[in-house]
Design a protein around this motif. Structure first.
Motif, PDB file in Angstrom:
ATOM      1  N   CYS A  70      17.784  16.860  -5.389  1.00 41.36           N
ATOM      2  CA  CYS A  70      17.789  18.073  -6.225  1.00 41.36           C
ATOM      3  C   CYS A  70      19.143  18.278  -6.886  1.00 41.36           C
ATOM      4  CB  CYS A  70      17.420  19.293  -5.381  1.00 41.36           C
ATOM      5  SG  CYS A  70      15.705  19.319  -4.798  1.00 41.36           S
ATOM      6  N   HIS A  74      20.027  18.250 -11.068  1.00 44.87           N
ATOM      7  CA  HIS A  74      20.740  19.313 -11.774  1.00 44.87           C
ATOM      8  C   HIS A  74      22.036  18.802 -12.405  1.00 44.87           C
ATOM      9  CE1 HIS A  74      18.416  22.685  -9.716  1.00 44.87           C
ATOM     10  NE2 HIS A  74      18.361  22.948 -11.000  1.00 44.87           N
ATOM     11  N   GLU A 112      11.294  14.519 -12.696  1.00 44.40           N
ATOM     12  CA  GLU A 112      12.358  15.112 -11.896  1.00 44.40           C
ATOM     13  C   GLU A 112      12.233  16.628 -11.838  1.00 44.40           C
ATOM     14  OE1 GLU A 112      13.892  11.139 -13.277  1.00 44.40           O
ATOM     15  OE2 GLU A 112      12.707  12.757 -14.130  1.00 44.40           O
ATOM     16  N   LEU A 116      11.631  19.253  -8.566  1.00 49.98           N
ATOM     17  CA  LEU A 116      12.382  20.477  -8.277  1.00 49.98           C
ATOM     18  C   LEU A 116      11.448  21.641  -7.998  1.00 49.98           C
ATOM     19  CD1 LEU A 116      15.343  20.478 -10.842  1.00 49.98           C
ATOM     20  CD2 LEU A 116      15.497  20.213  -8.366  1.00 49.98           C
ATOM     21  N   VAL A 120      11.646  22.281  -3.864  1.00 50.72           N
ATOM     22  CA  VAL A 120      12.832  23.065  -3.515  1.00 50.72           C
ATOM     23  C   VAL A 120      12.539  24.051  -2.389  1.00 50.72           C
ATOM     24  CG1 VAL A 120      12.467  24.938  -5.194  1.00 50.72           C
ATOM     25  CG2 VAL A 120      14.809  24.301  -4.498  1.00 50.72           C
ATOM     26  N   ARG A 128      18.858  25.795  -0.354  1.00 50.51           N
ATOM     27  CA  ARG A 128      18.027  26.265  -1.458  1.00 50.51           C
ATOM     28  C   ARG A 128      18.819  27.197  -2.364  1.00 50.51           C
ATOM     29  NH1 ARG A 128      14.071  27.916   1.387  1.00 50.51           N
ATOM     30  NH2 ARG A 128      14.487  30.147   1.407  1.00 50.51           N
ATOM     31  N   VAL A 131      21.028  25.127  -4.678  1.00 51.45           N
ATOM     32  CA  VAL A 131      20.253  24.498  -5.745  1.00 51.45           C
ATOM     33  C   VAL A 131      19.855  25.520  -6.802  1.00 51.45           C
ATOM     34  CG1 VAL A 131      18.061  23.343  -6.282  1.00 51.45           C
ATOM     35  CG2 VAL A 131      19.427  22.579  -4.330  1.00 51.45           C
TER      36      VAL A 131
END
Length: 220
Positions: A70, A74, A112, A116, A120, A128, A131
């Motif tokens: 994750c 990002h 991707e 997420l 997540v 979490r 992220v």
């Protein structure tokens, strides 16, 4: 919790990065195919090209792998978005380029982004939160582009909502693709969303030039 805080028994930072990059690539391929819960750490190790014992030298749990995946997603979005968010000469054309580029980036990273949204929730509260803060950073980049490029002033709340709308419109191309891909090409989708977004900002957008790769000449 930052990625470099994931516990490793290895002290060589360069080797940690190399092995975790392998791990992330392997895990991404498996998560796309099977999802997080149906993927085992043994499968991740095999896909990454090393043993299960080696895997556990660089992480403690399978959740650590998900967190690294994750975080990596990002970071890739941030890096590629930053490449086009150059606001030294702000203009409406620049804002259109930024938004269009973001949408094409979301098209490139459909799998991707889907990971997420789907996975997540499997992270611990602390990880979490980290992220989700990364997600907020993406929205803030868009907020800066909007407030800098618009020829008229909007309230802070309006700018924040517009930025989050753009973020979700980009993500929607991934998590609603089972329906959207039947009805729209990515260029059609971007052109319409651009028109909606600019209308919301009080700007009339020429449909003939809005939202095609050739029309902007700038994609990520």
């Amino acid at each position: 919790m930052k990625a470099n805080k994931v516990v490793s028994s290895v002290k060589d930072e360069e080797l940690i990065k190399k092995r975790r990059d392998q791990m992330i690539r392997g895990a991404l391929a498996l998560f796309k195919e099977k999802g997080f819960h149906r993927t085992t750490t043994r499968e991740i190790a095999k896909e990454a090209g090393f043993s299960i014992g080696t895997l556990y030298e660089y992480i403690r749990t399978k959740e650590d792998v998900l967190f690294l995946v994750c975080d990596s997603i990002h970071e890739e979005v941030k890096k590629r978005l930053e490449a086009v968010v150059n606001l030294k000469q702000p203009s409406m054309e620049k804002l259109r380029t930024v938004i269009t580029s973001f949408f094409y980036l979301m098209d490139d990273m459909q799998e991707e982004i889907l990971i997420l949204y789907q996975e997540v929730k499997s992270l611990r509260k602390e990880t979490r939160g980290y992220v989700l803060q990364k997600e907020q950073e993406m929205a803030e980049m868009l907020e800066t582009a909007i407030s800098t490029c618009l020829p008229h002033q909007l309230s802070k709340q309006e700018v924040a909502l517009l930025a989050n709308n753009i973020l979700i419109q980009g993500h929607m191309w991934s998590f609603r693709r089972w329906m959207l891909h039947k009805e729209f090409t990515v260029d059609d989708y971007i052109a319409i969303q651009l028109r909606f977004t600019f209308n919301a900002m009080g700007i009339s957008l020429d449909d003939r030039n809005g939202g095609t790769r050739n029309g902007t000449g700038n994609t990520i």
